[in-house]
Enzyme design. Structure first.
Site, PDB file in Angstrom:
ATOM      1  N   ARG A   2     -15.754  13.385  56.429  1.00  0.00           N
ATOM      2  CA  ARG A   2     -16.025  14.663  57.090  1.00  0.00           C
ATOM      3  C   ARG A   2     -16.357  15.734  56.056  1.00  0.00           C
ATOM      4  O   ARG A   2     -16.442  16.893  56.384  1.00  0.00           O
ATOM      5  CB  ARG A   2     -14.828  15.098  57.935  1.00  0.00           C
ATOM      6  N   ASN A  14     -23.491  11.195  58.984  1.00  0.00           N
ATOM      7  CA  ASN A  14     -23.285  12.238  59.995  1.00  0.00           C
ATOM      8  C   ASN A  14     -22.318  13.329  59.554  1.00  0.00           C
ATOM      9  O   ASN A  14     -21.382  13.670  60.256  1.00  0.00           O
ATOM     10  CB  ASN A  14     -22.815  11.617  61.313  1.00  0.00           C
ATOM     11  N   HIS A  52     -26.752   1.654  65.923  1.00  0.00           N
ATOM     12  CA  HIS A  52     -25.629   1.765  66.867  1.00  0.00           C
ATOM     13  C   HIS A  52     -26.187   1.214  68.179  1.00  0.00           C
ATOM     14  O   HIS A  52     -26.922   1.907  68.880  1.00  0.00           O
ATOM     15  CB  HIS A  52     -25.221   3.238  66.996  1.00  0.00           C
ATOM     16  N   HIS A  81     -20.889  -2.451  64.641  1.00  0.00           N
ATOM     17  CA  HIS A  81     -19.774  -2.614  65.600  1.00  0.00           C
ATOM     18  C   HIS A  81     -20.164  -3.274  66.930  1.00  0.00           C
ATOM     19  O   HIS A  81     -19.985  -2.695  67.993  1.00  0.00           O
ATOM     20  CB  HIS A  81     -18.993  -1.310  65.827  1.00  0.00           C
ATOM     21  N   ASP A 102     -14.884   1.022  60.616  1.00  0.00           N
ATOM     22  CA  ASP A 102     -15.404   2.008  61.570  1.00  0.00           C
ATOM     23  C   ASP A 102     -14.541   3.266  61.565  1.00  0.00           C
ATOM     24  O   ASP A 102     -14.332   3.908  62.604  1.00  0.00           O
ATOM     25  CB  ASP A 102     -15.479   1.409  62.984  1.00  0.00           C
ATOM     26  N   GLY A 133     -13.507   7.379  68.860  1.00  0.00           N
ATOM     27  CA  GLY A 133     -13.364   6.904  67.488  1.00  0.00           C
ATOM     28  C   GLY A 133     -11.932   6.867  67.011  1.00  0.00           C
ATOM     29  O   GLY A 133     -11.063   7.515  67.574  1.00  0.00           O
TER      30      GLY A 133
END
Lengths: 331, 442
Positions: free
Chosen positions: B69, B99, B184, B237, B310, B329
């Site tokens: 983050r 991201n 994804h 995933h 993940d 998540g």
């Protein structure tokens, strides 16, 4: 406990039966004795509500808060009347969800209200599970007045009371729940309750208005209204919830009424004394024809509204009284 | 630095199928010698000797999918807390999604993040770069320049690359630089309103569902584009049997495709969301028991190449919400090994095979020369006790976020020491001195 608060009703009957929880968050998980206990108590309030003096004092000095994150007139009024007729102090709070970030308001509002020591919170919210979340955060009793497309337990209870008063029992009845099951919390609560009480449930809707796996909830699934209504005792119509729909689920109102609107013609296949119910508010000419809705010999729609107040009185009284009982569990 | 000898270990190297008692000699950050013949008497130099007490010594784990983050939302995870969590979980190689805020879609941001990560210096972080500018799914990023600056692959993170034209061009172009395009795999129009897998559980909870086939639809579309372009494709995933079947067939056909899954998809099923447990809200959502079993089978037969954490740090405010509003998540770095070892304990897989999916296979997908115990390789090691009973305790995570669906659950497997390029970067006994040291096989 001060004597100013009158003793509540017997929280348990002489045979030991009682409603075991502090909350009413849903019908799923309740047992037949739990439901009977609530309905028996509600039955007692029906007569009281028909008297000139409707006021009791069992909840005198208690504070009830109606916390509605979704617009509602009928349910909120019903709960308000129920609380007031029990002698409680009722406050209505409508919280707009559009202007503020939703989640913050939910928890923040819950914590704020909790600090004011209410005895019961009656909560409606647009999100499934929101009332459960809130119940974890407060010390008082919580009544689910409808959460998203999950449950609306007092509606199922008032439907059951209405049927029980007409037919004596729910056992063995054939009940058809018709219309927008996918977006209906009323349908889910009724499926649970009717199954627990020994009725057989069919759901009748186009596939686009049925949620996946509904057959796993112990119901018979029909897409054809005639097949679904054949020989049934009770027809429960659901409102087409256009406000919850994202995109097109049926091509048009006209087509929907043609195939799924309840009119005298479609009703012919049901038992001759079949009764008609609707949780309201009705969309006349969408899911139900006015002639059928207003047929006083078959339509229970106004009676449902009356039973709503009695059921909510029973629920509020029992939950608030249970709150101080050491055996009462969180649902 | 003095050479270090790790003696009395159970050596596990999936790349060479080595499973034997022995030792590892580390010199100058590299493995100098490995095998049963390596013991103290054979070493001439002045070496530091670490007795592994019979525990397992394997290549440091390679985690090909984690989110940081920093930059942007440092209150949830910084590059420092991310690395601390990684080494506590035995991870020595970590690939991170683009991201962040700002999004890593430009060489200057990529290099900035790489520098920030290096300043922490516990382990190296290998960022992916965004596949499209602003992860908007429209214009390709500067794939060549980003690859030249260290991007190990291209992905729009938690968003599907939805436009088939964009995906086609990415597969054609990125492959020229030898980098995978990481998808994804979820058809976004079917997933739009949903927050749980469509079916009985979602219906009972009144939650809007996503049909499980949204995954295989995207995978099969992408496989057609791989056929068309010869591109290098990786599905992240994967969580359904149908998608795994499609990938199994594509591999048999010779297409250059790989996939990974995450522990929640083989250790949990959709029943974990009952009671509206937002910590079990995932994207893709948890699946049916049949799909969970298919993921286990896919891992066991090697169709699923890798297990990735993940890792997705979210704060309380993002999770203490009604289910449909909660951010999906879970954090996963510190539970990656014990939850994955569950596959060994329940008899689904051999220990070497689980380690293969956690080390050398993801390393190959990323094109990194790590994940083996070979002489001459970087000395990235994890020392762990596979049978040790633990209770997952999110409050003790090094990660700044505690959103784990495994919190409070019992598991087996504990990391004792993590070594990155010869340097001990995590030592359980130093960090938690009260932990009694017991022989692994008492």
């Amino acid at each position: 406990m001060t004597s100013a608060i009158s003793p509540g009703p017997a929280t348990a009957l002489s045979d030991g039966s009682r409603y075991p929880y502090r909350h009413l968050l849903g019908i799923e998980g309740l047992t037949r004795p739990d439901i009977d206990f609530l309905l028996d108590r509600a039955d007692g309030f029906v007569e009281q509500n028909r008297q000139a003096d409707k006021k009791a004092s069992t909840l005198r000095g208690r504070t009830l808060i109606n916390l509605f994150f979704e617009d509602s007139t009928r349910t909120r009024t019903s709960f308000e009347l129920a609380g007031k007729r029990l002698g409680g102090d009722v406050i209505n709070m409508s919280v707009s969800t559009s202007s503020i970030k939703k989640g913050e308001t939910l928890i923040d509002t819950a914590m704020t209200l909790n600090a004011m020591h209410p005895d019961a919170l009656v909560v409606r919210h647009a999100d499934s599970g929101a009332v459960h979340l809130l119940a974890e955060k407060v010390n008082c009793s919580v009544v689910n007045a409808g959460d998203g497309t999950h449950e609306h337990p007092t509606q199922a209870l008032l439907d059951a009371l209405t049927i029980r008063r007409r037919r004596g029992s729910l056992e063995g009845l054939e009940v058809a729940i018709c219309g927008d099951v996918a977006h209906s919390r009323v349908a889910r609560s009724n499926i649970h309750l009717l199954s627990i009480m020994g009725a057989r449930v069919r759901v009748v809707a186009p596939p686009t208005l049925l949620p996946a796996g509904i057959d796993r909830m112990g119901v018979e699934v029909h897409h054809d209204m005639e097949a679904g209504l054949a020989g049934c005792d009770i027809v429960m119509m659901l409102r087409l919830q256009t406000e919850r729909m994202k995109g097109s689920y049926v091509p048009s109102i006209r087509e929907y009424f043609r195939y799924y609107g309840l009119d005298e013609d479609k009703l012919k296949v049901a038992k001759p004394d079949a009764l008609i119910m609707h949780p309201g508010p009705m969309n006349r000419g969408v899911e139900i024809d006015s002639v059928v809705a207003d047929d006083i010999s078959r339509s229970l729609i106004r009676e449902q509204v009356e039973m709503g107040v009695a059921v909510r009185m029973a629920v509020l009284e029992i939950l608030v009284t249970n709150q101080t009982e050491p055996w009462a569990k969180n649902q | 630095m003095r050479p270090t000898l790790y003696k009395n270990a159970r050596l596990l190297d999936p790349a060479s199928r080595l499973d034997t008692k022995g030792g590892v000699l580390v010199r100058d950050g590299h493995i100098a010698e490995v095998g049963p013949q390596v013991f103290v008497d054979a070493i001439q130099d002045d070496v530091e000797v670490i007795d592994c007490g019979g525990r397992c010594l394997a290549p440091g784990l390679v985690d090909m999918r984690a989110q940081t983050r920093e930059p942007g939302e440092e209150h949830m995870e910084t590059l420092a807390s991310l690395q601390a969590a990684a080494v506590a979980g035995g991870v020595t190689t970590l690939a991170t999604l683009p991201n962040t805020t700002p999004i890593i879609d430009d060489v200057s941001i990529l290099e900035f993040v790489e520098r920030l990560a290096q300043e922490v210096g516990l382990i190296n972080i290998h960022p992916y770069a965004a596949a499209t500018k602003g992860m908007k799914g429209q214009e390709m990023t500067e794939v060549g320049l980003l690859a030249g600056s260290g991007a190990v692959g291209f992905t729009d993170g938690t968003k599907a690359i939805a436009d088939p034209v964009v995906m086609r061009r990415l597969l054609s172009y990125a492959t020229m630089f030898g980098k995978p395009v990481i998808q994804h795999p979820e058809e976004p129009s079917l997933a739009r309103e949903g927050c749980a897998t469509e079916g009985e559980t979602a219906t009972r909870l009144g939650l809007p569902g996503i049909p499980a086939c949204a995954e295989v639809m995207m995978v099969e579309r992408d496989l057609q584009l791989v056929r068309l372009t010869g591109g290098r494709y990786h599905a992240a995933h994967v969580s359904t049997g149908a998608a795994i079947d499609a990938i199994r067939k594509a591999k048999a056909e010779g297409l250059n495709v790989t996939c990974d899954t995450a522990p929640q998809y083989f250790a949990l099923n959709e029943l974990a969301i009952v009671d509206y447990r937002t910590f079990a809200r995932m994207s893709p959502p948890l699946r049916s028991e049949a799909d969970r079993q298919a993921v286990v089978a896919g891992l066991a037969d090697g169709t699923v190449d890798a297990i990735a954490s993940d890792h997705n740090p979210e704060d309380q405010d993002s999770k203490r919400l009604p289910f449909a509003q909660a951010i999906p998540g879970a954090v996963g770095l510190e539970t990656l090994l014990p939850i994955s070892l569950g596959l060994v304990h329940d008899g689904s897989m051999e220990l070497l095979d689980v380690l293969d999916r956690l080390t050398v296979r993801p390393a190959r997908i990323l094109g990194l020369e790590v994940g083996t115990l070979a002489a001459g390789a970087w000395a990235d090691l994890v020392l762990f006790e596979p049978d040790r009973a633990v209770r997952i305790d999110a409050d003790r995570f090094r990660s700044k976020s505690k959103n784990s669906p495994f919190d409070g659950k019992p598991a087996q497997g504990r990391v004792w020491r993590t070594v990155y390029r010869g340097r001990t970067v995590f030592d359980l006994e130093a960090e938690e001195p009260r932990t009694r040291r017991e022989p692994a096989h008492a």
